[in-house]
Design a protein around this motif. Structure first.
Motif, PDB file in Angstrom:
ATOM      1  N   GLU A   1     -68.792  34.546-122.341  1.00 26.38           N
ATOM      2  CA  GLU A   1     -67.611  35.532-122.019  1.00 26.38           C
ATOM      3  C   GLU A   1     -68.121  36.181-120.767  1.00 26.38           C
ATOM      4  OE1 GLU A   1     -66.308  37.615-125.200  1.00 26.38           O
ATOM      5  OE2 GLU A   1     -64.709  35.882-125.497  1.00 26.38           O
ATOM      6  N   LEU A   2     -68.890  35.782-120.164  1.00 24.21           N
ATOM      7  CA  LEU A   2     -69.477  36.549-118.874  1.00 24.21           C
ATOM      8  C   LEU A   2     -68.205  36.446-117.765  1.00 24.21           C
ATOM      9  CD1 LEU A   2     -72.552  36.896-118.363  1.00 24.21           C
ATOM     10  CD2 LEU A   2     -72.361  35.062-116.738  1.00 24.21           C
ATOM     11  N   PHE A   3     -68.107  37.747-117.501  1.00 25.76           N
ATOM     12  CA  PHE A   3     -67.031  38.362-116.425  1.00 25.76           C
ATOM     13  C   PHE A   3     -65.612  37.806-117.083  1.00 25.76           C
ATOM     14  CE2 PHE A   3     -70.320  36.259-113.523  1.00 25.76           C
ATOM     15  CZ  PHE A   3     -70.949  37.411-113.278  1.00 25.76           C
ATOM     16  N   ARG A   4     -65.274  37.792-118.351  1.00 27.30           N
ATOM     17  CA  ARG A   4     -63.904  37.325-118.704  1.00 27.30           C
ATOM     18  C   ARG A   4     -63.439  38.756-119.498  1.00 27.30           C
ATOM     19  NH1 ARG A   4     -65.594  31.552-120.624  1.00 27.30           N
ATOM     20  NH2 ARG A   4     -66.161  30.743-118.892  1.00 27.30           N
TER      21      ARG A   4
ATOM     22  N   PRO B   1     -62.176  44.970-116.732  1.00 27.10           N
ATOM     23  CA  PRO B   1     -62.932  45.984-116.210  1.00 27.10           C
ATOM     24  C   PRO B   1     -62.439  47.418-116.152  1.00 27.10           C
ATOM     25  CG  PRO B   1     -61.770  44.922-114.344  1.00 27.10           C
ATOM     26  CD  PRO B   1     -61.386  44.208-115.634  1.00 27.10           C
ATOM     27  N   PRO B   2     -63.071  48.619-116.057  1.00 25.48           N
ATOM     28  CA  PRO B   2     -64.498  48.322-116.046  1.00 25.48           C
ATOM     29  C   PRO B   2     -65.132  48.432-117.392  1.00 25.48           C
ATOM     30  CG  PRO B   2     -63.848  50.406-115.640  1.00 25.48           C
ATOM     31  CD  PRO B   2     -62.747  49.765-115.997  1.00 25.48           C
ATOM     32  N   LEU B   3     -66.366  47.768-117.683  1.00 25.04           N
ATOM     33  CA  LEU B   3     -66.799  47.891-119.226  1.00 25.04           C
ATOM     34  C   LEU B   3     -67.829  49.016-119.225  1.00 25.04           C
ATOM     35  CD1 LEU B   3     -68.076  44.100-119.803  1.00 25.04           C
ATOM     36  CD2 LEU B   3     -66.556  45.668-121.216  1.00 25.04           C
ATOM     37  N   SER B   4     -68.395  49.561-118.213  1.00 25.26           N
ATOM     38  CA  SER B   4     -69.328  50.416-118.282  1.00 25.26           C
ATOM     39  C   SER B   4     -68.441  51.802-118.376  1.00 25.26           C
ATOM     40  CB  SER B   4     -70.294  50.621-117.105  1.00 25.26           C
ATOM     41  OG  SER B   4     -69.584  50.664-116.007  1.00 25.26           O
ATOM     42  N   GLU B   5     -69.189  52.678-119.298  1.00 30.35           N
ATOM     43  CA  GLU B   5     -68.453  53.899-119.641  1.00 30.35           C
ATOM     44  C   GLU B   5     -68.718  55.100-117.979  1.00 30.35           C
ATOM     45  OE1 GLU B   5     -70.120  56.158-122.731  1.00 30.35           O
ATOM     46  OE2 GLU B   5     -69.933  54.440-124.111  1.00 30.35           O
TER      47      GLU B   5
ATOM     48  N   HIS C   1     -79.570  36.917-118.686  1.00 28.84           N
ATOM     49  CA  HIS C   1     -80.517  37.751-119.104  1.00 28.84           C
ATOM     50  C   HIS C   1     -81.648  37.954-118.024  1.00 28.84           C
ATOM     51  CE1 HIS C   1     -78.820  39.106-122.884  1.00 28.84           C
ATOM     52  NE2 HIS C   1     -78.295  37.710-122.684  1.00 28.84           N
ATOM     53  N   PHE C   2     -82.358  36.713-117.820  1.00 30.81           N
ATOM     54  CA  PHE C   2     -83.126  36.480-116.782  1.00 30.81           C
ATOM     55  C   PHE C   2     -82.712  36.801-115.596  1.00 30.81           C
ATOM     56  CE2 PHE C   2     -85.590  33.068-119.492  1.00 30.81           C
ATOM     57  CZ  PHE C   2     -86.658  34.071-119.908  1.00 30.81           C
ATOM     58  N   ALA C   3     -81.467  36.204-115.072  1.00 32.26           N
ATOM     59  CA  ALA C   3     -80.851  36.550-113.700  1.00 32.26           C
ATOM     60  C   ALA C   3     -80.876  37.962-113.623  1.00 32.26           C
ATOM     61  CB  ALA C   3     -79.545  35.987-113.631  1.00 32.26           C
ATOM     62  N   PHE C   4     -80.480  38.838-114.628  1.00 33.62           N
ATOM     63  CA  PHE C   4     -80.360  40.393-114.313  1.00 33.62           C
ATOM     64  C   PHE C   4     -81.686  40.732-114.399  1.00 33.62           C
ATOM     65  CE2 PHE C   4     -80.169  44.393-116.223  1.00 33.62           C
ATOM     66  CZ  PHE C   4     -78.822  45.013-115.443  1.00 33.62           C
TER      67      PHE C   4
ATOM     68  N   ILE D   1     -70.099  42.514-116.978  1.00 31.87           N
ATOM     69  CA  ILE D   1     -70.653  41.186-118.033  1.00 31.87           C
ATOM     70  C   ILE D   1     -70.707  41.987-119.489  1.00 31.87           C
ATOM     71  CG2 ILE D   1     -72.686  39.874-118.859  1.00 31.87           C
ATOM     72  CD1 ILE D   1     -73.433  39.932-115.629  1.00 31.87           C
ATOM     73  N   VAL D   2     -69.991  41.139-120.438  1.00 30.83           N
ATOM     74  CA  VAL D   2     -69.760  41.629-121.741  1.00 30.83           C
ATOM     75  C   VAL D   2     -70.870  40.713-122.575  1.00 30.83           C
ATOM     76  CG1 VAL D   2     -68.151  39.852-122.424  1.00 30.83           C
ATOM     77  CG2 VAL D   2     -68.317  42.122-123.608  1.00 30.83           C
ATOM     78  N   GLY D   3     -71.463  41.472-123.669  1.00 30.44           N
ATOM     79  CA  GLY D   3     -72.025  40.805-124.493  1.00 30.44           C
ATOM     80  C   GLY D   3     -73.632  40.737-124.116  1.00 30.44           C
ATOM     81  N   ALA D   4     -74.119  40.412-122.858  1.00 31.12           N
ATOM     82  CA  ALA D   4     -75.286  40.203-122.394  1.00 31.12           C
ATOM     83  C   ALA D   4     -75.935  41.838-122.215  1.00 31.12           C
ATOM     84  CB  ALA D   4     -75.314  39.832-121.001  1.00 31.12           C
TER      85      ALA D   4
END
Lengths: 170, 310
Positions: free
Chosen positions: B43-46, B49-53, B260-263, B305-308
């Motif tokens: 679900e990356l990018f799907r 937005p915005p996800l962050s508080e 996760h590795f990319a981040f 990004i959600v879930g990651a």
């Protein structure tokens, strides 16, 4: 082998198996991952790229493309002979000959920098030369800086590289 | 019962075997480098937005202080939606990237004559790429800009009306709709150009990886494209080249397929320090560059990004 010896051997084997199992369990428990940690970064031999640019700049004083090309080839040949292995210098994206096959930068060099230099060389009129130089400059700047980084942060080698070619076409 | 060493050994061995077989993990706070899940988050990018508080709070603040009205936000979001479809970039990523760059302030740094300006914080170099090389990475980009924004959108520029006065607030007395279509301070032009530039970074990297035959996940590649937008493709190219050189195919494959590795790679100071030592000699400049990159990547990806568990 008597009973006592066999018991002792079994104990030793059992102990070794136990140590191996505990090691695997510890690795699992702590979740060590080899990636993405870099072991080390290879640093360039001091300023080899500067030596190359020196040669090219000297040759550009004659305002002849063929002189620049010959100087470039001769300098690369000398550096290669000295290093033996293909260069890993990360500043050599102007010089694809010095990059290893698996370097992603060699692709930029081949697909973006080299064609722009060829267009610059082929340009016959002043506006064509200016346009070709602007394209070369744009590719270098966008490759190094992206959309949002200040222009003043272009690497000194890139600035000098552009300056040499600018001087050559003026 | 009498203590027997063989029994004790067998019992301990059984426990160790059980731990290994069950792959029991330590709690996260004990783990220095978490082992990520095997598959990338589908679900990356799907998400919306915005996800962050942090960004949600900032958006509310901008709205409550009338720095960004609901109408302006709707206009911007529609333009982001349209551009993301046209230039085929993820909507959420484009939204978060632009918000991080300017907090949707179309006139950000408009009175400056150098440096990054506007909603996508474009420099002259970025405008130059679209003016001179628009079709290099995605053929038809130039025609699309003209067709969807205005026939006279090219060449793009930093023209602004009325002329900026450093003493005045940059937004004061200006409307983004009244700017020339070729101006990066016209909201539709700026968002279209930013989307095209982000798409260029993606396709530049994709082409190189395809030519080299390196495997990648298209969604994870967008994470690297956003880093390239922000700090130049060279940072990404050098990071990946070095990762392959020292960690082999597996290491670079994990970076390019696992978010996760990319981040982790794009936000770990020590790794970036090692990678970029060869690019920026000056430690102060390098440190500033890396700090900015990390802050931007954390803000953009935690918004998009959600879930990651970033």
């Amino acid at each position: 082998m008597n009973l006592k010896d066999r018991k002792g051997a079994a104990l030793i084997v059992g102990f070794l198996v136990l140590v191996a199992l505990l090691f695997v369990a510890a690795v699992n428990w702590l979740g060590f991952d080899p990636a993405p940690v870099l072991k080390e970064a290879r640093i360039l031999a001091p300023h080899e790229e500067t030596l190359l640019l020196d040669e090219i700049e000297r040759a550009s004083a004659s305002r002849s493309w063929s002189d620049v090309e010959s100087a470039r080839k001769a300098a690369l040949k000398r550096l290669r002979a000295k290093n033996q292995a293909p260069g890993r210098g990360l500043r050599f994206y102007f010089f694809p000959e010095m990059l290893g096959d698996q370097s992603l930068e060699s692709d930029i060099s081949q697909e973006e920098i080299r064609p722009a230099l060829e267009s610059l060389r082929a340009a016959e009129t002043a506006p064509e030369r200016t346009s070709a130089l602007n394209t070369l400059r744009s590719r270098v700047e966008n490759y190094e800086l992206g959309a949002t980084t200040d222009e003043v942060q272009l690497s000194p080698e890139a600035s000098r590289f552009l300056w040499v070619y600018e001087k050559l076409i003026r | 019962m009498r203590f027997r060493p063989v029994t004790a050994l067998l019992a301990t061995g059984f426990v160790a075997f059980a731990l290994t077989a069950c792959q029991i993990r330590a709690p996260d706070d004990l783990v220095r480098h978490k082992r990520p899940p095997a598959a990338p988050d589908p679900e990356l990018f799907r998400v919306k937005p915005p996800l962050s508080e942090k960004f949600q709070r900032e958006l509310e603040f901008l709205n409550s202080t009338r720095q960004l009205s609901s109408e302006e936000l709707t206009h911007i979001e529609n333009a982001v939606k349209g551009s993301s479809k046209r230039y085929q970039v993820p909507y959420t990523l484009l939204w978060c990237l632009l918000f991080q760059e300017s907090r949707f302030d179309v006139f950000r740094n408009a009175s400056q004559t150098n440096g990054a300006r506007g909603i996508g914080q474009f420099t002259r170099a970025a405008l130059k790429e679209l003016n001179l090389d628009a079709d290099k990475f995605v053929p038809g980009t130039r025609a699309l800009l003209k067709k969807t924004i205005h026939p006279y959108v090219m060449p793009l520029s930093f023209t602004i009306v009325p002329k900026p006065d450093p003493k005045l607030e940059e937004r004061k007395g200006r409307k983004t709709e009244s700017q020339p279509h070729s101006s990066y301070f016209h909201v539709d032009t700026a968002i279209g150009a930013s989307a095209a530039y982000l798409g260029n970074r993606y396709h530049q990297l994709k082409r190189t990886l395809d030519r080299k035959g390196w495997k990648y996940d298209p969604e994870v590649l967008w994470m690297f494209a956003s880093a390239a937008y922000n700090k130049g493709s060279r940072t990404v190219y050098v990071l990946l080249t070095q990762q392959r050189e020292f960690g082999g195919d597996q290491a670079v494959n994990e970076l390019l397929t696992n978010p996760h590795f990319a981040f982790s790679a794009l936000t770990r100071k020590e790794l970036l320090e090692l990678s970029l030592t060869t690019l920026w000699d000056d430690p102060e400049r390098r440190s500033r560059y890396i700090t900015e990159l990390i802050a931007n990547m954390k803000a953009i990806h935690s918004c998009a990004i959600v879930g990651a568990r970033l």
